[in-house]
Write a protein that holds these residues in place. Structure first.
Motif, mmCIF file in Angstrom:
data_model
loop_
_atom_site.group_PDB
_atom_site.id
_atom_site.type_symbol
_atom_site.label_atom_id
_atom_site.label_comp_id
_atom_site.label_asym_id
_atom_site.label_seq_id
_atom_site.Cartn_x
_atom_site.Cartn_y
_atom_site.Cartn_z
ATOM 1 N N LEU A 154 35.486 11.425 5.106
ATOM 2 C CA LEU A 154 34.467 11.994 4.230
ATOM 3 C C LEU A 154 34.152 13.440 4.611
ATOM 4 O O LEU A 154 33.962 14.296 3.739
ATOM 5 N N ILE A 155 34.103 13.726 5.907
ATOM 6 C CA ILE A 155 33.784 15.084 6.364
ATOM 7 C C ILE A 155 34.963 16.013 6.167
ATOM 8 O O ILE A 155 34.815 17.147 5.697
ATOM 9 N N GLY A 156 36.163 15.553 6.510
ATOM 10 C CA GLY A 156 37.338 16.409 6.423
ATOM 11 C C GLY A 156 37.691 16.799 5.002
ATOM 12 O O GLY A 156 38.168 17.915 4.755
ATOM 13 N N SER A 157 37.455 15.933 4.039
ATOM 14 C CA SER A 157 37.810 16.239 2.653
ATOM 15 C C SER A 157 36.982 17.382 2.087
ATOM 16 O O SER A 157 37.359 18.005 1.100
ATOM 17 N N ARG A 158 35.849 17.680 2.710
ATOM 18 C CA ARG A 158 34.999 18.794 2.241
ATOM 19 C C ARG A 158 34.716 19.757 3.389
ATOM 20 O O ARG A 158 33.617 20.282 3.553
ATOM 21 N N LEU A 159 35.734 20.018 4.163
ATOM 22 C CA LEU A 159 35.599 20.862 5.349
ATOM 23 C C LEU A 159 35.172 22.278 5.001
ATOM 24 O O LEU A 159 34.564 22.974 5.819
ATOM 25 N N ASP A 160 35.473 22.731 3.792
ATOM 26 C CA ASP A 160 35.114 24.095 3.395
ATOM 27 C C ASP A 160 33.593 24.285 3.297
ATOM 28 O O ASP A 160 33.118 25.426 3.228
ATOM 29 N N GLN A 161 32.820 23.194 3.306
ATOM 30 C CA GLN A 161 31.364 23.296 3.242
ATOM 31 C C GLN A 161 30.721 23.353 4.626
ATOM 32 O O GLN A 161 29.509 23.519 4.730
ATOM 33 N N ALA A 162 31.517 23.224 5.659
ATOM 34 C CA ALA A 162 30.973 23.196 7.019
ATOM 35 C C ALA A 162 30.719 24.611 7.534
ATOM 36 O O ALA A 162 31.187 25.602 6.963
ATOM 37 N N LYS A 163 29.971 24.677 8.624
ATOM 38 C CA LYS A 163 29.745 25.919 9.352
ATOM 39 C C LYS A 163 30.393 25.792 10.721
ATOM 40 O O LYS A 163 30.686 24.693 11.180
ATOM 41 N N CYS B 85 41.983 24.722 -4.867
ATOM 42 C CA CYS B 85 42.574 24.560 -3.534
ATOM 43 C C CYS B 85 42.718 25.902 -2.827
ATOM 44 O O CYS B 85 42.403 26.017 -1.650
ATOM 45 N N ASN B 86 43.212 26.929 -3.535
ATOM 46 C CA ASN B 86 43.463 28.209 -2.893
ATOM 47 C C ASN B 86 42.170 28.834 -2.374
ATOM 48 O O ASN B 86 42.103 29.318 -1.243
ATOM 49 N N TYR B 87 41.126 28.792 -3.188
ATOM 50 C CA TYR B 87 39.837 29.355 -2.777
ATOM 51 C C TYR B 87 39.268 28.577 -1.598
ATOM 52 O O TYR B 87 38.795 29.160 -0.619
ATOM 53 N N ARG B 88 39.303 27.251 -1.682
ATOM 54 C CA ARG B 88 38.760 26.419 -0.608
ATOM 55 C C ARG B 88 39.596 26.552 0.660
ATOM 56 O O ARG B 88 39.066 26.526 1.774
ATOM 57 N N LEU B 89 40.902 26.694 0.487
ATOM 58 C CA LEU B 89 41.785 26.844 1.638
ATOM 59 C C LEU B 89 41.458 28.113 2.410
ATOM 60 O O LEU B 89 41.444 28.124 3.645
ATOM 61 N N LYS B 90 41.165 29.193 1.705
ATOM 62 C CA LYS B 90 40.823 30.446 2.376
ATOM 63 C C LYS B 90 39.485 30.331 3.114
ATOM 64 O O LYS B 90 39.296 30.922 4.174
ATOM 65 N N LYS B 91 38.550 29.559 2.543
ATOM 66 C CA LYS B 91 37.277 29.349 3.237
ATOM 67 C C LYS B 91 37.488 28.578 4.540
ATOM 68 O O LYS B 91 36.885 28.901 5.575
ATOM 69 N N VAL B 92 38.334 27.560 4.484
ATOM 70 C CA VAL B 92 38.621 26.788 5.692
ATOM 71 C C VAL B 92 39.336 27.654 6.721
ATOM 72 O O VAL B 92 39.078 27.554 7.923
ATOM 73 N N ALA B 93 40.242 28.526 6.254
ATOM 74 C CA ALA B 93 40.946 29.412 7.180
ATOM 75 C C ALA B 93 39.965 30.328 7.910
ATOM 76 O O ALA B 93 40.072 30.531 9.129
ATOM 77 N N GLY B 94 38.990 30.885 7.171
ATOM 78 C CA GLY B 94 37.978 31.713 7.821
ATOM 79 C C GLY B 94 37.155 30.922 8.825
ATOM 80 O O GLY B 94 36.819 31.416 9.906
ATOM 81 N N LEU B 95 36.862 29.672 8.477
ATOM 82 C CA LEU B 95 36.100 28.806 9.373
ATOM 83 C C LEU B 95 36.883 28.501 10.647
ATOM 84 O O LEU B 95 36.347 28.568 11.760
ATOM 85 N N ILE B 96 38.162 28.177 10.483
ATOM 86 C CA ILE B 96 38.993 27.851 11.643
ATOM 87 C C ILE B 96 39.198 29.077 12.527
ATOM 88 O O ILE B 96 39.235 28.972 13.763
ATOM 89 N N ASP B 97 39.322 30.257 11.925
ATOM 90 C CA ASP B 97 39.455 31.480 12.728
ATOM 91 C C ASP B 97 38.216 31.708 13.594
ATOM 92 O O ASP B 97 38.320 32.129 14.754
ATOM 93 N N LEU B 98 37.037 31.439 13.014
ATOM 94 C CA LEU B 98 35.808 31.560 13.811
ATOM 95 C C LEU B 98 35.781 30.523 14.926
ATOM 96 O O LEU B 98 35.355 30.819 16.049
ATOM 97 N N TYR B 99 36.250 29.316 14.618
ATOM 98 C CA TYR B 99 36.288 28.261 15.637
ATOM 99 C C TYR B 99 37.255 28.634 16.758
ATOM 100 O O TYR B 99 36.944 28.454 17.943
#
Length: 516
Positions: free
Chosen positions: A279-288, A325-339
């Protein structure tokens, strides 16, 4: 299992047997030839001693008792258990009396419904298959959303010290805004089994899933600190299983993260954790990024649980392929880079795990690799003892074409990186500089500069035309003067710019003289 003993009081047993068909069968012939009764024990009497006392009162009052929401379910269950059906000889039928009373359940007030629900919880093994119990739940759910019901609450209903702090998902906020949470505290006492019955009834009555989700998350948080560790696991697993039945868009992501955080101290079942991670991973782009900084499992030296993040990213890539997908994927990429930047200085984070984090997303997810480069540089700075092969395995995540010229220049001089990669960066730097120059030249003749050039061209064109007009007027004036001064002589008119000698202004210079 509840033990109820009917002691060997002959009078009491005869009175009870008069109203109860079950006792009549048990005590048939037992009273003959003896001056005292016999001992009767019920191992599964509904409601226990409290309910048996109500039955005894009913019998001693000659089949009369005041029915209220606080005793109706107890009496109804006991009447069925003792087969108190009455007969044509005037023996009161307690089963029939309770059924008639329960037919008016739709007119009960909210406090009466809550009292009845508490009784149902104690009688669940008996009532769970009863049609009346389901009708009661239907009435309760209908009451939740009737106007004015909230005002029926008693003062004790508002005294709970626990306040619900969970948010509503952005997807369901629009629909949820018309609902309230006033009843959350009133129903926070229900058991796990009753919770399941109540939620299924809500779903059958098409209650908004965002409302159900918020209640479940409230319930989990409210019960978490008031029960034992084993019960915490049971509550959380039940809540997660029920949330999985809801529409995913209606689930509060922030609430899920809060619930997940509370499970870290528990030994949850693997199945429950997989559902929660899904449930959390499917919407990972909403995380901080703070949501991802989960402490490592006990016994591990590294600071944060990077394996969890890798699982969440994998779930996101598998379940989130849609038009966004492309927009959400870029958000996750920014999140992972911060992580990655947060975990890079960890001296216990192995290069292999760091490389897995860096390469967990496809190359298309990042428009720039500048953040990734800085994180890798920091990781190499902390792990100075890495061999060339380990460094190369980490650097495989870098795309030099997506580095800014400044970072390529920095990489070309960076001693922390492998020698071969530094040479590659030098070549890439030269290529980028050429491209940068071309882009800069193109920029000079584009946009506003192009408009300025057009304006200058128009001004110059106007000046040339004006110079030509002035030249023609001057030529006409000179011809007129020459014609008037030599009218008596018959010779040909000299050319404007020859006059037998070098012209005063050659044609091109004439135009220049007039502002060309």
């Amino acid at each position: 299992m509840v033990h109820v003993k009917v002691y060997n009081s002959l009078l009491l047993q005869k009175i009870l047997a008069f109203f109860s068909g079950k006792l009549r069968k048990l005590l048939l012939g037992k009273f003959k030839g003896t001056g005292r009764g016999v001992k009767v024990t019920f191992l599964d009497f509904p409601g226990g001693a409290e309910c048996f006392e109500l039955i005894a009162r009913f019998c001693y009052n000659n089949g009369s008792i005041v029915l209220t929401p606080s005793n109706i379910f107890l009496l109804h269950s006991a009447a069925n258990f003792l087969e108190m059906k009455g007969n044509i000889h005037g023996i009161p039928n307690l089963i029939l009396q309770t059924k008639i009373y329960l037919e008016g359940i739709h007119y009960w007030t909210w406090p009466e419904l809550v009292v009845g629900l508490k009784q149902c919880q104690d009688l669940l093994p008996v009532l769970s298959s009863s049609r009346l119990f389901q009708e009661f739940l239907d009435s309760l759910v209908e009451k939740l959303f009737m106007p004015g019901v909230a005002s029926q609450r008693t003062s004790s209903s508002d005294s709970s010290s626990f306040q619900f702090s969970g948010d509503i998902s952005s997807e369901g906020a629009k629909n949820y805004s018309s609902q309230t949470t006033w009843w959350f505290q009133d129903l926070g006492f229900i058991s796990i089994v009753l919770l399941e019955n109540l939620v299924h009834t809500m779903m059958l009555q098409n209650v908004e899933h965002a409302t159900i989700c918020s209640f479940l998350l409230y319930y989990q948080k409210a019960r978490f600190f008031s029960v034992s560790i084993a019960e915490r696991c049971n509550v959380t697993e039940t809540v997660v299983n029920l949330i999985c039945l809801l529409d995913e868009d209606s689930i509060s992501y922030r609430g899920l993260l809060d619930a997940f955080g509370m499970t870290l101290s528990l030994k949850m079942s693997r199945c429950c954790m997989l559902k929660l991670e899904s449930l959390i991973g499917s919407r990972l782009d909403q995380a901080k990024v703070d949501d991802l900084l989960v402490p490592s499992p006990p016994g591990k030296k590294y600071a944060y649980d990077s394996n969890l993040i890798l699982r969440l990213v994998k779930i996101f890539l598998l379940k989130s392929c849609n038009e966004y997908c492309n927009y959400r994927l870029k958000k996750v990429a920014g999140l992972i880079d911060l992580y990655i930047a947060e975990v890079a200085p960890d001296p216990y984070l192995r290069p292999r795990k760091f490389a897995a984090l860096a390469m967990s997303l496809p190359d298309v997810a990042r428009d720039s690799h500048d953040r990734l480069y800085r994180a890798i540089d920091m990781h190499f700075e902390v792990h100075r003892g890495l061999c060339e092969d380990e460094k190369i395995s980490v650097c495989c995540a870098l795309n030099y074409n997506k580095l800014s010229p400044e970072n390529v220049k920095h990489l070309a001089r960076n001693p922390n990186f492998p020698t071969g990669l530094v040479a590659t960066a030098s070549v890439s730097l030269k290529s980028k500089l050429k491209t940068h120059l071309k882009e800069g030249h193109h920029h000079k003749i584009s946009g506003e500069n192009l408009e300025n050039l057009r304006a200058k061209y128009e001004r110059r064109k106007y000046k040339v035309e004006e110079g030509r007009k002035r030249g023609r007027r001057m030529a006409y004036t000179m011809r007129s003067r020459i014609s008037s001064s030599s009218s008596s002589k018959s010779r040909s008119l000299p050319r404007l710019c020859s006059c037998g000698s070098e012209p005063m202004y050659p044609p091109n210079e004439l135009y220049k003289h007039y502002g060309t």
